[in-house]
Write an enzyme that holds these catalytic residues in place. Structure first.
Site, PDB file in Angstrom:
ATOM      1  N   ASP B   7       0.865  -1.178   0.000  1.00 23.93           N
ATOM      2  CA  ASP B   7       0.000   0.000   0.000  1.00 23.93           C
ATOM      3  C   ASP B   7       0.904   1.232   0.000  1.00 23.93           C
ATOM      4  O   ASP B   7       2.075   1.147   0.349  1.00 23.93           O
ATOM      5  CB  ASP B   7      -0.865  -0.012   1.268  1.00 23.93           C
ATOM      6  CG  ASP B   7      -1.826   1.172   1.311  1.00 23.93           C
ATOM      7  OD1 ASP B   7      -2.552   1.375   0.329  1.00 23.93           O
ATOM      8  OD2 ASP B   7      -1.833   1.901   2.317  1.00 23.93           O
ATOM      9  N   TYR B  39      -0.106   8.262  -2.547  1.00 25.75           N
ATOM     10  CA  TYR B  39      -0.056   8.120  -3.997  1.00 25.75           C
ATOM     11  C   TYR B  39      -1.235   8.855  -4.651  1.00 25.75           C
ATOM     12  O   TYR B  39      -1.186   9.192  -5.822  1.00 25.75           O
ATOM     13  CB  TYR B  39      -0.153   6.640  -4.408  1.00 25.75           C
ATOM     14  CG  TYR B  39       1.065   5.788  -4.117  1.00 25.75           C
ATOM     15  CD1 TYR B  39       2.179   6.282  -3.445  1.00 25.75           C
ATOM     16  CD2 TYR B  39       1.102   4.462  -4.551  1.00 25.75           C
ATOM     17  CE1 TYR B  39       3.284   5.478  -3.189  1.00 25.75           C
ATOM     18  CE2 TYR B  39       2.203   3.650  -4.316  1.00 25.75           C
ATOM     19  CZ  TYR B  39       3.290   4.158  -3.627  1.00 25.75           C
ATOM     20  OH  TYR B  39       4.377   3.349  -3.395  1.00 25.75           O
ATOM     21  N   GLY B  40      -2.278   9.082  -3.879  1.00 25.72           N
ATOM     22  CA  GLY B  40      -3.564   9.519  -4.444  1.00 25.72           C
ATOM     23  C   GLY B  40      -3.567  10.889  -5.082  1.00 25.72           C
ATOM     24  O   GLY B  40      -4.517  11.252  -5.769  1.00 25.72           O
ATOM     25  N   ASN B  72      -5.864   1.647  -3.534  1.00 24.43           N
ATOM     26  CA  ASN B  72      -6.787   1.842  -4.655  1.00 24.43           C
ATOM     27  C   ASN B  72      -6.127   2.583  -5.808  1.00 24.43           C
ATOM     28  O   ASN B  72      -6.376   2.281  -6.965  1.00 24.43           O
ATOM     29  CB  ASN B  72      -8.010   2.629  -4.198  1.00 24.43           C
ATOM     30  CG  ASN B  72      -9.023   1.767  -3.496  1.00 24.43           C
ATOM     31  OD1 ASN B  72      -9.946   1.260  -4.113  1.00 24.43           O
ATOM     32  ND2 ASN B  72      -8.856   1.561  -2.202  1.00 24.43           N
ATOM     33  N   THR B  73      -5.294   3.563  -5.490  1.00 27.47           N
ATOM     34  CA  THR B  73      -4.643   4.339  -6.552  1.00 27.47           C
ATOM     35  C   THR B  73      -3.702   3.437  -7.346  1.00 27.47           C
ATOM     36  O   THR B  73      -3.706   3.442  -8.581  1.00 27.47           O
ATOM     37  CB  THR B  73      -3.862   5.521  -5.937  1.00 27.47           C
ATOM     38  OG1 THR B  73      -4.743   6.282  -5.131  1.00 27.47           O
ATOM     39  CG2 THR B  73      -3.292   6.407  -7.019  1.00 27.47           C
ATOM     40  N   CYS B 182     -10.937   3.736  -1.177  1.00 26.09           N
ATOM     41  CA  CYS B 182      -9.660   4.110  -0.553  1.00 26.09           C
ATOM     42  C   CYS B 182      -9.579   3.318   0.747  1.00 26.09           C
ATOM     43  O   CYS B 182     -10.559   3.221   1.485  1.00 26.09           O
ATOM     44  CB  CYS B 182      -9.621   5.607  -0.283  1.00 26.09           C
ATOM     45  SG  CYS B 182      -8.204   6.124   0.722  1.00 26.09           S
ATOM     46  N   THR B 183      -8.400   2.770   1.011  1.00 24.25           N
ATOM     47  CA  THR B 183      -8.281   1.846   2.149  1.00 24.25           C
ATOM     48  C   THR B 183      -8.484   2.509   3.507  1.00 24.25           C
ATOM     49  O   THR B 183      -8.751   1.820   4.484  1.00 24.25           O
ATOM     50  CB  THR B 183      -6.893   1.169   2.154  1.00 24.25           C
ATOM     51  OG1 THR B 183      -5.908   2.190   2.037  1.00 24.25           O
ATOM     52  CG2 THR B 183      -6.768   0.186   1.026  1.00 24.25           C
TER      53      THR B 183
END
Lengths: 254, 254
Positions: B7, B39-40, B72-73, B182-183
Protein backbone atom coordinates in the site's frame (compact mmCIF):
# COMPACT_ATOMS: atom_id res chain seq x y z
CA UNK A 1 23.00 35.47 -9.69
CA UNK A 2 19.55 34.09 -8.99
CA UNK A 3 17.48 33.05 -5.99
CA UNK A 4 16.44 29.42 -5.67
CA UNK A 5 13.45 28.52 -3.53
CA UNK A 6 12.45 24.98 -2.72
CA UNK A 7 9.57 23.46 -0.86
CA UNK A 8 8.11 20.00 -0.33
CA UNK A 9 5.24 21.00 -2.61
CA UNK A 10 3.19 24.03 -3.52
CA UNK A 11 2.77 25.64 -0.07
CA UNK A 12 6.10 27.43 -0.50
CA UNK A 13 4.48 29.48 -3.23
CA UNK A 14 3.27 31.76 -0.41
CA UNK A 15 6.99 32.54 0.09
CA UNK A 16 7.58 32.77 -3.68
CA UNK A 17 4.72 35.23 -3.97
CA UNK A 18 5.94 37.54 -1.19
CA UNK A 19 9.52 37.58 -2.53
CA UNK A 20 8.39 37.99 -6.15
CA UNK A 21 6.24 40.97 -5.28
CA UNK A 22 8.87 42.60 -3.08
CA UNK A 23 11.74 42.11 -5.56
CA UNK A 24 10.12 42.32 -8.99
CA UNK A 25 13.48 42.24 -10.83
CA UNK A 26 14.97 39.24 -9.02
CA UNK A 27 15.51 36.02 -10.97
CA UNK A 28 13.68 33.31 -9.05
CA UNK A 29 13.62 29.55 -9.64
CA UNK A 30 11.11 27.61 -7.54
CA UNK A 31 11.21 23.84 -7.04
CA UNK A 32 8.27 21.99 -5.44
CA UNK A 33 8.86 18.29 -4.68
CA UNK A 34 5.26 17.34 -5.43
CA UNK A 35 6.25 13.71 -6.18
CA UNK A 36 7.11 13.24 -2.50
CA UNK A 37 5.05 15.88 -0.69
CA UNK A 38 4.35 16.11 2.26
CA UNK A 39 7.63 16.17 4.17
CA UNK A 40 5.80 17.04 7.39
CA UNK A 41 4.92 13.49 8.36
CA UNK A 42 8.33 11.95 7.56
CA UNK A 43 11.45 11.17 9.60
CA UNK A 44 14.43 13.51 9.96
CA UNK A 45 16.64 11.19 7.91
CA UNK A 46 14.18 11.18 4.99
CA UNK A 47 13.60 14.95 5.16
CA UNK A 48 17.38 15.59 5.00
CA UNK A 49 17.81 13.23 2.04
CA UNK A 50 14.97 14.82 0.05
CA UNK A 51 16.06 18.39 0.94
CA UNK A 52 19.64 17.85 -0.23
CA UNK A 53 18.33 16.53 -3.55
CA UNK A 54 16.18 19.65 -3.98
CA UNK A 55 19.08 22.00 -3.22
CA UNK A 56 21.32 20.01 -5.56
CA UNK A 57 18.86 20.49 -8.43
CA UNK A 58 18.81 24.27 -7.93
CA UNK A 59 22.58 24.65 -7.61
CA UNK A 60 23.32 22.39 -10.58
CA UNK A 61 20.89 23.97 -12.98
CA UNK A 62 20.92 27.69 -12.21
CA UNK A 63 23.39 30.37 -11.26
CA UNK A 64 22.14 30.41 -7.67
CA UNK A 65 23.75 32.44 -4.89
CA UNK A 66 20.91 32.13 -2.38
CA UNK A 67 18.73 29.15 -1.52
CA UNK A 68 15.53 29.83 0.37
CA UNK A 69 14.18 26.77 2.13
CA UNK A 70 10.49 27.65 2.10
CA UNK A 71 9.41 24.39 3.72
CA UNK A 72 9.27 24.62 7.50
CA UNK A 73 9.96 20.91 7.91
CA UNK A 74 13.06 21.09 5.70
CA UNK A 75 14.13 24.30 7.48
CA UNK A 76 13.73 22.53 10.81
CA UNK A 77 15.72 19.43 9.94
CA UNK A 78 18.00 19.98 6.97
CA UNK A 79 19.25 23.57 6.93
CA UNK A 80 22.64 22.82 8.48
CA UNK A 81 23.19 19.96 6.03
CA UNK A 82 22.40 22.23 3.08
CA UNK A 83 24.68 25.00 4.39
CA UNK A 84 27.49 22.49 4.81
CA UNK A 85 27.17 20.93 1.37
CA UNK A 86 26.61 23.96 -0.88
CA UNK A 87 28.68 27.16 -0.86
CA UNK A 88 25.76 29.57 -1.12
CA UNK A 89 23.58 31.64 1.18
CA UNK A 90 20.90 29.49 2.78
CA UNK A 91 17.85 31.13 4.33
CA UNK A 92 15.28 29.07 6.19
CA UNK A 93 11.91 30.14 7.52
CA UNK A 94 12.40 29.24 11.18
CA UNK A 95 14.83 31.89 12.47
CA UNK A 96 13.21 34.84 10.67
CA UNK A 97 9.78 33.73 11.92
CA UNK A 98 10.98 33.30 15.51
CA UNK A 99 12.61 36.75 15.43
CA UNK A 100 9.42 38.43 14.14
CA UNK A 101 7.32 36.75 16.80
CA UNK A 102 9.72 37.78 19.52
CA UNK A 103 9.50 41.40 18.43
CA UNK A 104 5.70 41.34 18.08
CA UNK A 105 4.79 39.68 21.37
CA UNK A 106 3.94 41.99 24.26
CA UNK A 107 3.36 39.35 26.95
CA UNK A 108 6.13 36.93 25.83
CA UNK A 109 3.63 34.11 25.35
CA UNK A 110 4.13 32.73 21.85
CA UNK A 111 2.28 29.94 20.06
CA UNK A 112 3.68 27.78 17.27
CA UNK A 113 1.68 25.70 14.81
CA UNK A 114 3.03 23.49 12.04
CA UNK A 115 3.27 19.96 10.70
CA UNK A 116 4.00 17.05 13.01
CA UNK A 117 7.65 16.97 11.93
CA UNK A 118 8.17 20.71 12.46
CA UNK A 119 6.63 20.58 15.93
CA UNK A 120 8.54 17.41 16.85
CA UNK A 121 11.82 19.02 15.73
CA UNK A 122 11.44 21.75 18.38
CA UNK A 123 13.13 24.08 15.90
CA UNK A 124 11.01 27.14 16.69
CA UNK A 125 11.28 26.45 20.41
CA UNK A 126 15.07 26.40 20.17
CA UNK A 127 15.15 29.56 18.02
CA UNK A 128 12.88 31.43 20.47
CA UNK A 129 14.78 30.25 23.52
CA UNK A 130 18.01 31.47 21.91
CA UNK A 131 16.42 34.93 21.76
CA UNK A 132 15.04 34.83 25.31
CA UNK A 133 15.40 31.77 27.56
CA UNK A 134 12.44 32.67 29.79
CA UNK A 135 9.86 32.95 27.03
CA UNK A 136 6.59 30.97 27.35
CA UNK A 137 5.91 28.71 24.37
CA UNK A 138 2.88 26.63 23.40
CA UNK A 139 2.91 24.50 20.27
CA UNK A 140 0.66 22.09 18.42
CA UNK A 141 0.62 20.23 15.10
CA UNK A 142 -2.37 20.86 12.78
CA UNK A 143 -2.33 18.10 10.14
CA UNK A 144 -5.75 19.01 8.71
CA UNK A 145 -4.81 22.58 7.76
CA UNK A 146 -2.90 21.63 4.59
CA UNK A 147 -5.69 19.57 3.01
CA UNK A 148 -8.20 22.28 3.93
CA UNK A 149 -6.13 24.84 2.03
CA UNK A 150 -5.52 22.51 -0.92
CA UNK A 151 -9.26 21.75 -1.10
CA UNK A 152 -9.94 25.51 -1.02
CA UNK A 153 -12.26 25.08 1.96
CA UNK A 154 -10.74 28.19 3.50
CA UNK A 155 -13.92 30.21 3.99
CA UNK A 156 -16.12 27.38 5.29
CA UNK A 157 -17.64 26.26 8.58
CA UNK A 158 -15.43 23.16 8.32
CA UNK A 159 -12.33 25.39 8.34
CA UNK A 160 -13.62 27.32 11.35
CA UNK A 161 -14.33 24.13 13.31
CA UNK A 162 -10.94 22.66 12.47
CA UNK A 163 -9.17 25.90 13.48
CA UNK A 164 -11.01 25.86 16.83
CA UNK A 165 -10.26 22.15 17.29
CA UNK A 166 -6.53 22.78 17.05
CA UNK A 167 -6.15 26.29 18.46
CA UNK A 168 -8.69 26.89 21.26
CA UNK A 169 -6.58 25.24 23.95
CA UNK A 170 -3.38 26.94 22.84
CA UNK A 171 -4.91 30.44 22.60
CA UNK A 172 -6.68 29.97 25.94
CA UNK A 173 -3.27 29.70 27.56
CA UNK A 174 -2.80 33.44 26.90
CA UNK A 175 -0.74 33.34 23.70
CA UNK A 176 -0.69 36.84 22.12
CA UNK A 177 1.43 35.94 19.06
CA UNK A 178 1.08 32.91 16.80
CA UNK A 179 3.76 31.67 14.39
CA UNK A 180 2.37 30.05 11.25
CA UNK A 181 5.04 27.37 10.99
CA UNK A 182 3.90 25.89 7.70
CA UNK A 183 3.82 27.60 4.32
CA UNK A 184 0.21 26.65 3.64
CA UNK A 185 -1.09 28.32 6.77
CA UNK A 186 -0.93 31.97 5.62
CA UNK A 187 -3.97 31.14 3.49
CA UNK A 188 -5.85 30.49 6.77
CA UNK A 189 -4.77 33.81 8.29
CA UNK A 190 -8.21 35.30 7.62
CA UNK A 191 -10.18 32.62 9.44
CA UNK A 192 -7.70 32.50 12.34
CA UNK A 193 -7.85 36.29 12.77
CA UNK A 194 -11.64 36.21 12.62
CA UNK A 195 -11.83 33.72 15.51
CA UNK A 196 -8.95 35.19 17.56
CA UNK A 197 -8.83 38.89 16.60
CA UNK A 198 -6.53 39.83 19.50
CA UNK A 199 -3.71 37.50 18.43
CA UNK A 200 -0.80 38.75 16.26
CA UNK A 201 0.02 36.36 13.44
CA UNK A 202 3.52 35.79 12.09
CA UNK A 203 3.91 34.73 8.47
CA UNK A 204 7.60 33.80 8.00
CA UNK A 205 7.63 34.74 4.32
CA UNK A 206 7.47 38.39 5.32
CA UNK A 207 10.37 37.98 7.72
CA UNK A 208 12.48 36.47 4.93
CA UNK A 209 12.43 39.78 3.04
CA UNK A 210 14.56 41.36 5.78
CA UNK A 211 17.05 38.45 5.57
CA UNK A 212 17.41 38.88 1.82
CA UNK A 213 18.14 42.58 2.34
CA UNK A 214 20.60 41.93 5.19
CA UNK A 215 22.57 39.46 3.04
CA UNK A 216 22.69 42.01 0.15
CA UNK A 217 21.36 39.37 -2.24
CA UNK A 218 21.39 40.60 -5.85
CA UNK A 219 17.72 41.26 -6.62
CA UNK A 220 18.21 43.47 -9.69
CA UNK A 221 18.24 40.93 -12.49
CA UNK A 222 15.83 40.22 -15.34
CA UNK A 223 12.77 39.23 -13.35
CA UNK A 224 12.95 35.64 -14.65
CA UNK A 225 10.44 33.37 -12.90
CA UNK A 226 10.35 29.60 -13.21
CA UNK A 227 8.39 26.96 -11.34
CA UNK A 228 9.55 23.34 -11.40
CA UNK A 229 7.54 20.48 -9.92
CA UNK A 230 8.62 16.85 -9.53
CA UNK A 231 5.11 15.63 -10.36
CA UNK A 232 1.84 16.98 -11.71
CA UNK A 233 -0.11 18.58 -8.90
CA UNK A 234 -3.85 19.23 -8.69
CA UNK A 235 -3.08 21.51 -5.72
CA UNK A 236 -0.84 23.61 -7.96
CA UNK A 237 -3.62 23.98 -10.49
CA UNK A 238 -5.94 25.12 -7.68
CA UNK A 239 -3.48 27.61 -6.20
CA UNK A 240 -1.41 28.88 -9.13
CA UNK A 241 -3.63 31.86 -9.93
CA UNK A 242 -3.68 32.98 -6.31
CA UNK A 243 0.02 32.43 -5.62
CA UNK A 244 2.00 32.24 -8.85
CA UNK A 245 0.36 34.80 -11.11
CA UNK A 246 -1.02 31.99 -13.25
CA UNK A 247 2.50 30.85 -14.30
CA UNK A 248 2.67 27.30 -15.71
CA UNK A 249 4.93 24.70 -14.07
CA UNK A 250 7.64 22.57 -15.68
CA UNK A 251 8.13 18.88 -14.83
CA UNK A 252 11.47 17.71 -13.49
CA UNK A 253 12.83 14.45 -11.99
CA UNK A 254 15.25 14.55 -9.05
CA UNK B 1 4.39 -19.58 -0.46
CA UNK B 2 3.38 -16.33 1.17
CA UNK B 3 1.04 -13.41 0.47
CA UNK B 4 2.55 -9.97 -0.10
CA UNK B 5 0.42 -6.90 0.44
CA UNK B 6 1.53 -3.42 -0.44
CA UNK B 7 0.00 0.00 0.00
CA UNK B 8 1.11 3.60 -0.33
CA UNK B 9 1.09 3.83 3.46
CA UNK B 10 -0.82 2.48 6.42
CA UNK B 11 -4.39 2.59 5.05
CA UNK B 12 -3.87 -0.83 3.48
CA UNK B 13 -3.73 -2.26 6.97
CA UNK B 14 -7.54 -2.40 6.76
CA UNK B 15 -6.97 -5.02 4.04
CA UNK B 16 -4.17 -6.68 6.03
CA UNK B 17 -6.49 -6.95 9.02
CA UNK B 18 -9.38 -8.54 7.11
CA UNK B 19 -7.10 -11.08 5.40
CA UNK B 20 -5.17 -11.83 8.59
CA UNK B 21 -8.34 -12.54 10.50
CA UNK B 22 -9.88 -14.63 7.74
CA UNK B 23 -6.74 -16.70 7.09
CA UNK B 24 -5.02 -16.97 10.46
CA UNK B 25 -2.39 -19.44 9.18
CA UNK B 26 -1.37 -17.52 6.05
CA UNK B 27 2.13 -16.00 5.91
CA UNK B 28 1.65 -12.31 5.18
CA UNK B 29 4.27 -9.65 4.43
CA UNK B 30 2.94 -6.09 4.34
CA UNK B 31 4.83 -3.14 2.81
CA UNK B 32 3.67 0.45 3.35
CA UNK B 33 5.51 3.10 1.32
CA UNK B 34 5.26 5.71 4.07
CA UNK B 35 8.30 7.62 2.73
CA UNK B 36 6.25 8.59 -0.34
CA UNK B 37 2.63 8.37 0.81
CA UNK B 38 0.13 9.51 -0.47
CA UNK B 39 -0.06 8.12 -4.00
CA UNK B 40 -3.56 9.52 -4.44
CA UNK B 41 -2.49 13.00 -5.50
CA UNK B 42 0.28 11.90 -7.90
CA UNK B 43 0.42 11.29 -11.65
CA UNK B 44 -0.09 7.90 -13.31
CA UNK B 45 3.59 7.72 -14.30
CA UNK B 46 4.75 8.27 -10.72
CA UNK B 47 2.21 5.83 -9.26
CA UNK B 48 3.37 3.09 -11.68
CA UNK B 49 7.04 3.71 -10.84
CA UNK B 50 6.47 3.56 -7.08
CA UNK B 51 4.14 0.53 -7.32
CA UNK B 52 6.65 -1.53 -9.34
CA UNK B 53 9.30 -0.78 -6.71
CA UNK B 54 6.98 -1.99 -3.95
CA UNK B 55 6.14 -5.21 -5.80
CA UNK B 56 9.84 -5.77 -6.55
CA UNK B 57 10.68 -5.56 -2.84
CA UNK B 58 8.09 -8.21 -1.96
CA UNK B 59 9.04 -10.61 -4.75
CA UNK B 60 12.78 -10.26 -4.12
CA UNK B 61 12.66 -10.76 -0.38
CA UNK B 62 9.94 -13.32 0.24
CA UNK B 63 8.62 -16.50 -1.31
CA UNK B 64 5.56 -14.69 -2.64
CA UNK B 65 2.97 -16.30 -4.90
CA UNK B 66 0.28 -13.64 -4.54
CA UNK B 67 0.59 -9.87 -4.42
CA UNK B 68 -2.36 -7.92 -3.11
CA UNK B 69 -2.35 -4.30 -4.17
CA UNK B 70 -4.23 -2.80 -1.23
CA UNK B 71 -3.88 0.78 -2.47
CA UNK B 72 -6.79 1.84 -4.66
CA UNK B 73 -4.64 4.34 -6.55
CA UNK B 74 -1.99 1.71 -7.33
CA UNK B 75 -4.75 -0.79 -8.23
CA UNK B 76 -6.25 1.79 -10.57
CA UNK B 77 -3.06 2.69 -12.41
CA UNK B 78 -0.39 0.03 -12.01
CA UNK B 79 -1.99 -3.40 -11.78
CA UNK B 80 -1.39 -4.36 -15.41
CA UNK B 81 2.25 -3.29 -15.16
CA UNK B 82 2.74 -5.41 -12.04
CA UNK B 83 1.03 -8.43 -13.66
CA UNK B 84 3.24 -8.08 -16.70
CA UNK B 85 6.51 -7.77 -14.81
CA UNK B 86 6.16 -10.41 -12.07
CA UNK B 87 5.02 -14.00 -12.61
CA UNK B 88 2.72 -14.19 -9.59
CA UNK B 89 -0.99 -13.76 -8.84
CA UNK B 90 -1.88 -10.08 -8.56
CA UNK B 91 -5.11 -9.04 -6.84
CA UNK B 92 -6.20 -5.42 -6.79
CA UNK B 93 -9.04 -3.84 -4.88
CA UNK B 94 -10.94 -2.33 -7.80
CA UNK B 95 -12.51 -5.34 -9.54
CA UNK B 96 -13.58 -7.15 -6.34
CA UNK B 97 -15.09 -3.92 -5.02
CA UNK B 98 -16.96 -3.21 -8.25
CA UNK B 99 -18.33 -6.77 -8.31
CA UNK B 100 -19.58 -6.55 -4.71
CA UNK B 101 -21.28 -3.23 -5.39
CA UNK B 102 -22.95 -4.60 -8.51
CA UNK B 103 -24.38 -7.52 -6.54
CA UNK B 104 -25.52 -5.35 -3.63
CA UNK B 105 -27.24 -2.54 -5.54
CA UNK B 106 -30.98 -2.89 -6.03
CA UNK B 107 -31.55 0.25 -8.13
CA UNK B 108 -28.31 0.09 -10.16
CA UNK B 109 -27.24 3.51 -8.92
CA UNK B 110 -23.74 3.18 -7.50
CA UNK B 111 -21.53 5.82 -5.90
CA UNK B 112 -17.72 5.74 -5.81
CA UNK B 113 -15.49 7.74 -3.48
CA UNK B 114 -11.70 7.76 -3.38
CA UNK B 115 -8.57 9.85 -3.79
CA UNK B 116 -8.26 12.31 -6.66
CA UNK B 117 -6.06 9.88 -8.62
CA UNK B 118 -8.43 6.94 -8.17
CA UNK B 119 -11.42 9.00 -9.28
CA UNK B 120 -9.51 10.53 -12.21
CA UNK B 121 -8.41 7.06 -13.35
CA UNK B 122 -12.08 6.04 -13.91
CA UNK B 123 -11.01 2.54 -12.86
CA UNK B 124 -14.18 1.73 -10.88
CA UNK B 125 -16.34 3.23 -13.63
CA UNK B 126 -14.71 0.97 -16.21
CA UNK B 127 -14.99 -2.10 -13.95
CA UNK B 128 -18.69 -1.41 -13.29
CA UNK B 129 -19.48 -0.72 -16.94
CA UNK B 130 -17.82 -4.01 -17.86
CA UNK B 131 -20.35 -5.73 -15.57
CA UNK B 132 -23.36 -3.76 -16.85
CA UNK B 133 -23.02 -0.99 -19.45
CA UNK B 134 -26.26 0.77 -18.46
CA UNK B 135 -25.42 1.24 -14.79
CA UNK B 136 -25.72 4.74 -13.26
CA UNK B 137 -22.51 5.92 -11.57
CA UNK B 138 -21.73 8.97 -9.44
CA UNK B 139 -18.23 9.58 -8.15
CA UNK B 140 -16.34 12.14 -6.12
CA UNK B 141 -12.88 12.56 -4.59
CA UNK B 142 -12.73 13.12 -0.80
CA UNK B 143 -9.20 14.36 0.01
CA UNK B 144 -10.00 15.26 3.63
CA UNK B 145 -11.06 11.74 4.62
CA UNK B 146 -7.51 10.36 4.95
CA UNK B 147 -6.22 13.06 7.33
CA UNK B 148 -9.41 12.79 9.38
CA UNK B 149 -8.77 9.08 9.86
CA UNK B 150 -5.07 9.56 10.57
CA UNK B 151 -5.90 12.27 13.12
CA UNK B 152 -8.40 9.87 14.71
CA UNK B 153 -11.17 12.48 14.36
CA UNK B 154 -13.52 9.72 13.25
CA UNK B 155 -16.26 10.24 15.86
CA UNK B 156 -16.37 14.05 15.74
CA UNK B 157 -18.63 16.78 14.41
CA UNK B 158 -15.80 17.72 12.05
CA UNK B 159 -15.95 14.24 10.51
CA UNK B 160 -19.73 14.47 10.12
CA UNK B 161 -19.52 17.88 8.43
CA UNK B 162 -16.79 16.72 6.08
CA UNK B 163 -18.75 13.58 5.19
CA UNK B 164 -21.81 15.70 4.38
CA UNK B 165 -19.67 18.18 2.41
CA UNK B 166 -18.45 15.45 0.08
CA UNK B 167 -21.40 13.03 0.01
CA UNK B 168 -24.70 14.93 0.25
CA UNK B 169 -24.87 15.74 -3.45
CA UNK B 170 -23.86 12.25 -4.52
CA UNK B 171 -26.32 10.47 -2.21
CA UNK B 172 -29.11 12.88 -3.19
CA UNK B 173 -28.83 11.57 -6.73
CA UNK B 174 -30.37 8.29 -5.51
CA UNK B 175 -27.26 6.16 -5.00
CA UNK B 176 -28.16 3.04 -2.97
CA UNK B 177 -24.65 1.53 -2.82
CA UNK B 178 -21.38 3.31 -2.08
CA UNK B 179 -17.92 1.91 -2.88
CA UNK B 180 -15.23 2.99 -0.41
CA UNK B 181 -12.47 3.34 -2.99
CA UNK B 182 -9.66 4.11 -0.55
CA UNK B 183 -8.28 1.85 2.15
CA UNK B 184 -8.61 4.48 4.86
CA UNK B 185 -12.31 4.95 4.34
CA UNK B 186 -13.57 1.76 6.08
CA UNK B 187 -12.71 3.53 9.34
CA UNK B 188 -15.38 6.13 8.41
CA UNK B 189 -18.00 3.45 7.71
CA UNK B 190 -19.71 4.16 11.05
CA UNK B 191 -20.18 7.89 10.49
CA UNK B 192 -21.25 7.42 6.85
CA UNK B 193 -23.84 4.79 7.86
CA UNK B 194 -25.11 7.03 10.63
CA UNK B 195 -25.79 9.90 8.20
CA UNK B 196 -27.02 7.74 5.30
CA UNK B 197 -28.46 4.59 6.94
CA UNK B 198 -30.25 3.43 3.78
CA UNK B 199 -27.03 3.19 1.72
CA UNK B 200 -25.13 -0.12 1.38
CA UNK B 201 -21.40 0.32 1.84
CA UNK B 202 -18.78 -1.73 0.01
CA UNK B 203 -15.40 -2.27 1.65
CA UNK B 204 -13.15 -3.89 -0.97
CA UNK B 205 -11.04 -5.73 1.58
CA UNK B 206 -13.95 -8.07 2.21
CA UNK B 207 -14.36 -8.72 -1.50
CA UNK B 208 -10.68 -9.71 -1.74
CA UNK B 209 -11.29 -12.75 0.49
CA UNK B 210 -13.38 -14.33 -2.27
CA UNK B 211 -10.58 -13.67 -4.81
CA UNK B 212 -8.01 -15.36 -2.60
CA UNK B 213 -10.29 -18.39 -2.33
CA UNK B 214 -11.02 -18.47 -6.07
CA UNK B 215 -7.30 -18.46 -6.88
CA UNK B 216 -6.67 -21.32 -4.39
CA UNK B 217 -3.90 -19.30 -2.74
CA UNK B 218 -2.00 -21.34 -0.12
CA UNK B 219 -3.23 -19.90 3.19
CA UNK B 220 -2.16 -22.79 5.43
CA UNK B 221 1.36 -21.76 6.38
CA UNK B 222 2.91 -20.70 9.68
CA UNK B 223 0.93 -17.55 10.33
CA UNK B 224 4.03 -15.36 9.93
CA UNK B 225 3.16 -11.65 9.95
CA UNK B 226 5.57 -8.85 9.04
CA UNK B 227 5.03 -5.16 8.48
CA UNK B 228 7.64 -3.14 6.57
CA UNK B 229 7.49 0.64 6.21
CA UNK B 230 9.75 2.85 4.09
CA UNK B 231 9.74 5.57 6.76
CA UNK B 232 8.69 6.06 10.35
CA UNK B 233 4.99 6.89 10.50
CA UNK B 234 3.05 8.65 13.23
CA UNK B 235 -0.12 7.41 11.52
CA UNK B 236 1.10 3.82 11.95
CA UNK B 237 1.66 4.40 15.64
CA UNK B 238 -1.90 5.78 15.89
CA UNK B 239 -3.50 2.92 13.96
CA UNK B 240 -1.36 -0.14 14.72
CA UNK B 241 -3.38 -1.32 17.71
CA UNK B 242 -6.65 -1.03 15.81
CA UNK B 243 -5.44 -2.59 12.56
CA UNK B 244 -2.25 -4.60 13.12
CA UNK B 245 -2.74 -6.24 16.50
CA UNK B 246 -0.06 -3.96 17.95
CA UNK B 247 2.66 -5.52 15.73
CA UNK B 248 5.82 -3.38 15.42
CA UNK B 249 7.02 -2.26 11.98
CA UNK B 250 10.44 -2.75 10.37
CA UNK B 251 12.15 -0.02 8.37
CA UNK B 252 13.14 -0.67 4.78
CA UNK B 253 14.49 1.43 1.87
CA UNK B 254 13.26 0.81 -1.67
Amino acid sequence: MAIGIFDSGVGGLTVYKTISEHFPKADIHYLGDTARVPYGSRSQETVIKYSLQCAQFLVENFDIDTIIVACNTASSYAIDNIREKFGVNVIGVVEPGAKSAFMLSANRKIGIIGTRATIRSQSYVKALQALSPGISIQQTACPLFVPIVEEMLIETEIAENVVKHYLDELINKGVDTLILGCTHYPLLKGVISKIYPHVSIVDSSEAIIACIEELSVDTLQNGIREIYLTDESPAFETLKNVLAGGLASKKVTL
